[in-house]
Design a protein around this motif. Structure first.
Motif, PDB file in Angstrom:
ATOM      1  N   PRO A  95      44.326 -33.468 -48.247  1.00 37.22           N
ATOM      2  CA  PRO A  95      44.150 -34.466 -49.587  1.00 37.22           C
ATOM      3  C   PRO A  95      45.388 -34.785 -50.205  1.00 37.22           C
ATOM      4  CG  PRO A  95      42.243 -32.806 -49.477  1.00 37.22           C
ATOM      5  CD  PRO A  95      43.327 -32.536 -48.649  1.00 37.22           C
ATOM      6  N   LYS A  96      45.592 -36.014 -50.476  1.00 34.90           N
ATOM      7  CA  LYS A  96      46.732 -36.670 -51.216  1.00 34.90           C
ATOM      8  C   LYS A  96      46.996 -35.908 -52.525  1.00 34.90           C
ATOM      9  CE  LYS A  96      47.515 -41.011 -48.975  1.00 34.90           C
ATOM     10  NZ  LYS A  96      47.603 -42.377 -48.990  1.00 34.90           N
ATOM     11  N   ASP A  97      45.760 -35.453 -53.154  1.00 34.32           N
ATOM     12  CA  ASP A  97      45.983 -34.942 -54.654  1.00 34.32           C
ATOM     13  C   ASP A  97      46.056 -33.408 -54.524  1.00 34.32           C
ATOM     14  OD1 ASP A  97      43.380 -34.240 -53.861  1.00 34.32           O
ATOM     15  OD2 ASP A  97      42.285 -35.139 -55.654  1.00 34.32           O
ATOM     16  N   LYS A  98      46.112 -32.856 -53.236  1.00 31.15           N
ATOM     17  CA  LYS A  98      46.350 -31.508 -53.058  1.00 31.15           C
ATOM     18  C   LYS A  98      47.642 -30.735 -53.454  1.00 31.15           C
ATOM     19  CE  LYS A  98      44.801 -27.245 -51.716  1.00 31.15           C
ATOM     20  NZ  LYS A  98      43.996 -26.231 -52.607  1.00 31.15           N
ATOM     21  N   LYS A  99      47.698 -29.906 -54.237  1.00 27.96           N
ATOM     22  CA  LYS A  99      49.048 -29.673 -54.849  1.00 27.96           C
ATOM     23  C   LYS A  99      49.320 -28.145 -54.341  1.00 27.96           C
ATOM     24  CE  LYS A  99      52.793 -29.295 -57.473  1.00 27.96           C
ATOM     25  NZ  LYS A  99      53.401 -28.230 -57.064  1.00 27.96           N
ATOM     26  N   ILE A 100      50.268 -27.982 -53.572  1.00 30.90           N
ATOM     27  CA  ILE A 100      50.740 -26.716 -52.912  1.00 30.90           C
ATOM     28  C   ILE A 100      52.079 -26.219 -53.276  1.00 30.90           C
ATOM     29  CG2 ILE A 100      50.895 -25.333 -50.933  1.00 30.90           C
ATOM     30  CD1 ILE A 100      48.721 -26.761 -49.761  1.00 30.90           C
ATOM     31  N   ASN A 101      52.309 -25.022 -54.004  1.00 32.84           N
ATOM     32  CA  ASN A 101      53.696 -24.790 -54.185  1.00 32.84           C
ATOM     33  C   ASN A 101      54.232 -24.205 -52.968  1.00 32.84           C
ATOM     34  OD1 ASN A 101      53.330 -25.584 -57.040  1.00 32.84           O
ATOM     35  ND2 ASN A 101      52.048 -23.443 -57.202  1.00 32.84           N
ATOM     36  N   PHE A 102      55.449 -24.341 -52.747  1.00 33.70           N
ATOM     37  CA  PHE A 102      56.367 -23.849 -51.449  1.00 33.70           C
ATOM     38  C   PHE A 102      57.593 -22.954 -52.215  1.00 33.70           C
ATOM     39  CE2 PHE A 102      54.257 -27.625 -49.943  1.00 33.70           C
ATOM     40  CZ  PHE A 102      53.501 -26.863 -48.820  1.00 33.70           C
ATOM     41  N   ARG A 125      68.642 -31.842 -48.756  1.00 34.14           N
ATOM     42  CA  ARG A 125      67.523 -32.703 -48.142  1.00 34.14           C
ATOM     43  C   ARG A 125      66.329 -33.084 -48.973  1.00 34.14           C
ATOM     44  NH1 ARG A 125      68.497 -29.005 -43.851  1.00 34.14           N
ATOM     45  NH2 ARG A 125      66.417 -27.841 -44.273  1.00 34.14           N
ATOM     46  N   GLY A 126      66.519 -32.524 -50.103  1.00 40.33           N
ATOM     47  CA  GLY A 126      65.498 -32.814 -51.419  1.00 40.33           C
ATOM     48  C   GLY A 126      64.029 -32.553 -51.067  1.00 40.33           C
ATOM     49  N   HIS A 127      63.733 -31.398 -50.233  1.00 40.69           N
ATOM     50  CA  HIS A 127      62.423 -30.819 -50.063  1.00 40.69           C
ATOM     51  C   HIS A 127      61.890 -30.316 -51.574  1.00 40.69           C
ATOM     52  CE1 HIS A 127      62.465 -30.649 -45.700  1.00 40.69           C
ATOM     53  NE2 HIS A 127      63.596 -30.320 -45.797  1.00 40.69           N
ATOM     54  N   ASN A 128      60.593 -30.631 -51.748  1.00 40.98           N
ATOM     55  CA  ASN A 128      60.009 -30.381 -52.654  1.00 40.98           C
ATOM     56  C   ASN A 128      59.634 -28.720 -52.679  1.00 40.98           C
ATOM     57  OD1 ASN A 128      58.341 -30.299 -55.334  1.00 40.98           O
ATOM     58  ND2 ASN A 128      56.700 -31.206 -54.411  1.00 40.98           N
ATOM     59  N   MET A 129      60.556 -27.935 -53.212  1.00 44.86           N
ATOM     60  CA  MET A 129      60.375 -26.250 -53.026  1.00 44.86           C
ATOM     61  C   MET A 129      61.033 -25.802 -54.104  1.00 44.86           C
ATOM     62  SD  MET A 129      62.932 -25.712 -49.905  1.00 44.86           S
ATOM     63  CE  MET A 129      63.371 -24.028 -50.158  1.00 44.86           C
ATOM     64  N   LEU A 130      60.897 -24.451 -54.231  1.00 49.06           N
ATOM     65  CA  LEU A 130      61.480 -23.593 -55.124  1.00 49.06           C
ATOM     66  C   LEU A 130      62.065 -22.560 -54.461  1.00 49.06           C
ATOM     67  CD1 LEU A 130      62.202 -22.371 -57.916  1.00 49.06           C
ATOM     68  CD2 LEU A 130      59.938 -21.627 -58.242  1.00 49.06           C
ATOM     69  N   SER A 207      56.695 -27.776 -61.663  1.00 46.70           N
ATOM     70  CA  SER A 207      56.270 -29.065 -62.013  1.00 46.70           C
ATOM     71  C   SER A 207      57.227 -30.023 -61.507  1.00 46.70           C
ATOM     72  CB  SER A 207      56.134 -28.895 -63.538  1.00 46.70           C
ATOM     73  OG  SER A 207      57.363 -29.044 -64.107  1.00 46.70           O
ATOM     74  N   ILE A 208      58.419 -29.862 -61.142  1.00 44.99           N
ATOM     75  CA  ILE A 208      59.181 -30.898 -60.538  1.00 44.99           C
ATOM     76  C   ILE A 208      59.112 -31.456 -59.292  1.00 44.99           C
ATOM     77  CG2 ILE A 208      61.713 -31.356 -60.329  1.00 44.99           C
ATOM     78  CD1 ILE A 208      62.355 -29.364 -62.750  1.00 44.99           C
ATOM     79  N   ASP A 209      59.147 -32.579 -58.994  1.00 48.02           N
ATOM     80  CA  ASP A 209      59.131 -33.082 -57.633  1.00 48.02           C
ATOM     81  C   ASP A 209      60.586 -33.083 -56.958  1.00 48.02           C
ATOM     82  OD1 ASP A 209      58.518 -34.336 -55.277  1.00 48.02           O
ATOM     83  OD2 ASP A 209      58.314 -36.314 -56.087  1.00 48.02           O
ATOM     84  N   GLY A 210      60.758 -32.052 -56.258  1.00 46.35           N
ATOM     85  CA  GLY A 210      62.205 -32.126 -55.590  1.00 46.35           C
ATOM     86  C   GLY A 210      62.495 -30.634 -55.508  1.00 46.35           C
ATOM     87  N   PRO A 211      63.774 -30.302 -55.070  1.00 46.20           N
ATOM     88  CA  PRO A 211      64.175 -28.947 -54.919  1.00 46.20           C
ATOM     89  C   PRO A 211      64.814 -28.287 -56.156  1.00 46.20           C
ATOM     90  CG  PRO A 211      65.810 -30.469 -54.221  1.00 46.20           C
ATOM     91  CD  PRO A 211      64.845 -31.278 -54.567  1.00 46.20           C
ATOM     92  N   THR A 212      64.355 -27.163 -56.419  1.00 41.27           N
ATOM     93  CA  THR A 212      64.693 -26.251 -57.424  1.00 41.27           C
ATOM     94  C   THR A 212      65.262 -24.727 -57.210  1.00 41.27           C
ATOM     95  OG1 THR A 212      62.393 -25.687 -58.193  1.00 41.27           O
ATOM     96  CG2 THR A 212      62.928 -27.399 -58.806  1.00 41.27           C
ATOM     97  N   PHE A 213      65.900 -24.255 -57.969  1.00 44.79           N
ATOM     98  CA  PHE A 213      66.454 -22.882 -57.913  1.00 44.79           C
ATOM     99  C   PHE A 213      66.709 -22.007 -58.903  1.00 44.79           C
ATOM    100  CE2 PHE A 213      70.363 -20.227 -57.830  1.00 44.79           C
ATOM    101  CZ  PHE A 213      69.896 -19.287 -56.525  1.00 44.79           C
ATOM    102  N   ILE A 214      66.166 -20.865 -59.102  1.00 47.09           N
ATOM    103  CA  ILE A 214      66.231 -19.785 -60.216  1.00 47.09           C
ATOM    104  C   ILE A 214      66.860 -18.637 -59.497  1.00 47.09           C
ATOM    105  CG2 ILE A 214      65.043 -18.635 -61.809  1.00 47.09           C
ATOM    106  CD1 ILE A 214      62.774 -20.525 -61.507  1.00 47.09           C
ATOM    107  N   ASP A 215      67.851 -18.115 -60.106  1.00 45.33           N
ATOM    108  CA  ASP A 215      68.607 -16.793 -59.714  1.00 45.33           C
ATOM    109  C   ASP A 215      68.093 -15.782 -60.917  1.00 45.33           C
ATOM    110  OD1 ASP A 215      70.020 -14.930 -58.627  1.00 45.33           O
ATOM    111  OD2 ASP A 215      71.924 -16.002 -58.894  1.00 45.33           O
ATOM    112  N   VAL A 216      67.553 -14.755 -60.255  1.00 48.64           N
ATOM    113  CA  VAL A 216      67.084 -13.808 -61.300  1.00 48.64           C
ATOM    114  C   VAL A 216      67.759 -12.430 -60.990  1.00 48.64           C
ATOM    115  CG1 VAL A 216      64.953 -12.892 -62.154  1.00 48.64           C
ATOM    116  CG2 VAL A 216      64.824 -15.022 -61.031  1.00 48.64           C
ATOM    117  N   LEU A 217      68.421 -11.799 -62.126  1.00 51.02           N
ATOM    118  CA  LEU A 217      68.869 -10.582 -62.088  1.00 51.02           C
ATOM    119  C   LEU A 217      67.680  -9.636 -61.582  1.00 51.02           C
ATOM    120  CD1 LEU A 217      71.745  -9.026 -62.520  1.00 51.02           C
ATOM    121  CD2 LEU A 217      70.821  -8.636 -64.723  1.00 51.02           C
TER     122      LEU A 217
END
Length: 310
Positions: A95-102, A125-130, A207-217
């Motif tokens: 479904p188009k409204d199905k939200k899955i986190n990657f 490449r702009g993948h929607n992922m964290l 919540s952002i549409d696009g690639p995101t990154f978090i570096d955690v100590l």
């Protein structure tokens, strides 16, 4: 995806029974992340400590779909899964409204070093992922070897402290800024000691549409040589000395999310860890001074970026 108000009622998606060391910072980080991400999440995981201790066949500590891949491929693997998800949505099979986190996880070895090419490609490449790096500042799973995340002056098995070489001779790579330079919509640094800051950043990234990154100590009692009961204290002191600033780069703008009222001397953090014990001698005192100077300069640099709105 859970909101912060709903966290207390969320079921654990990363559960006990794994084989992680007592006091492992990475297990705390993962649990905090998954409390926000929720059950509609696919996790890709690079080979490393957490993959080894959480997925020893036939057992698993994960209550979400989990993909283990080679040391260097977490970015490529989870970006491929996200691409397949987008293709299936176009075909109407999801479904188009199905939200899955990657979400991809990797240690600093599989992120700063061996997996950097894969990670960089996925971001470009702009993948929607964290992508989340649990940063324990060395190759802990294979014997505490130095990585490019290992701090200047630290003792490891491949940067041993001795009479000629007093630990690692090079400064650590600033991977958060490397990722921000890809012009992705969101990059950040966090610590498990400041859980509200970390979970807010995860919530924002997802919540952002696009690639995101978090570096955690990710403090490591085994490789940093401290009492396992002190993990959160060690993580907090890294923040309060400004050695590990908490900030984000959102749409190209630096925002410091925690400013210590009165930063503590970095040597208070160093002296808690056996990997820096050799620095507390008269002949190596200048290294502590250099670490303090580098810390102060980096903090002032971040303040100036925030003030300039860039």
């Amino acid at each position: 995806m859970a909101t912060l108000k709903e966290l207390s009622g969320q079921p654990d998606l990363f559960v006990s029974g794994h084989r992680a060391c007592a006091g492992c910072g990475a297990t705390v980080i993962i649990r905090q992340v998954m409390s926000v991400a929720g059950k509609d999440t696919v996790v890709g995981f690079a080979t490393g400590c957490m993959e080894v201790v959480t997925t020893i066949f036939p057992y698993t500590a994960w209550k979400v779909p989990f993909i283990h891949n080679a040391f260097e491929n977490a970015g490529a693997t989870i970006s491929g899964v996200e691409a397949a998800y987008q293709a299936l949505k176009k075909k109407g099979e999801i479904p188009k409204d199905k939200k899955i986190n990657f979400i991809a996880f990797g240690g600093d070895g599989g992120t700063y070093d061996i997996g950097l090419q894969s990670l960089s490609g996925a971001m470009e490449r702009g993948h929607n992922m964290l992508y989340i790096c649990y940063d324990n500042e060395a190759y802990m799973n294979t014997g505490i070897q130095r990585s490019s995340a290992t701090p200047f002056g630290a003792n490891t098995t491949t940067s041993p402290a001795g009479t000629v070489i007093p630990g690692k001779r090079h400064r650590r790579k600033d991977l958060t800024e490397v990722m921000a330079s890809h012009h992705i919509p969101y990059a950040a640094q966090a610590s498990p000691s400041h859980w509200a800051d970390l979970t807010k950043k995860v919530e924002k990234a997802l919540s952002i549409d696009g690639p995101t990154f978090i570096d955690v100590l990710s403090p490591c009692p085994l490789g940093w040589y401290y009492d396992p009961s002190l993990t959160i204290k060690v993580a907090k002191l890294a923040v309060e000395t400004n050695f590990w600033p908490l900030y984000e780069v959102a749409d190209g703008k630096h925002i410091i999310t925690h400013k210590p009222r009165k930063p503590k001397p970095v040597e208070e953090w160093l002296k808690m860890q056996g990997r820096f014990r050799h620095l507390f001698t008269p002949e190596n005192r200048h290294i502590i001074d250099e670490i303090q100077s580098n810390t102060d300069k980096h903090w002032e640099w971040l303040l100036k970026l925030e003030e300039a709105g860039v």
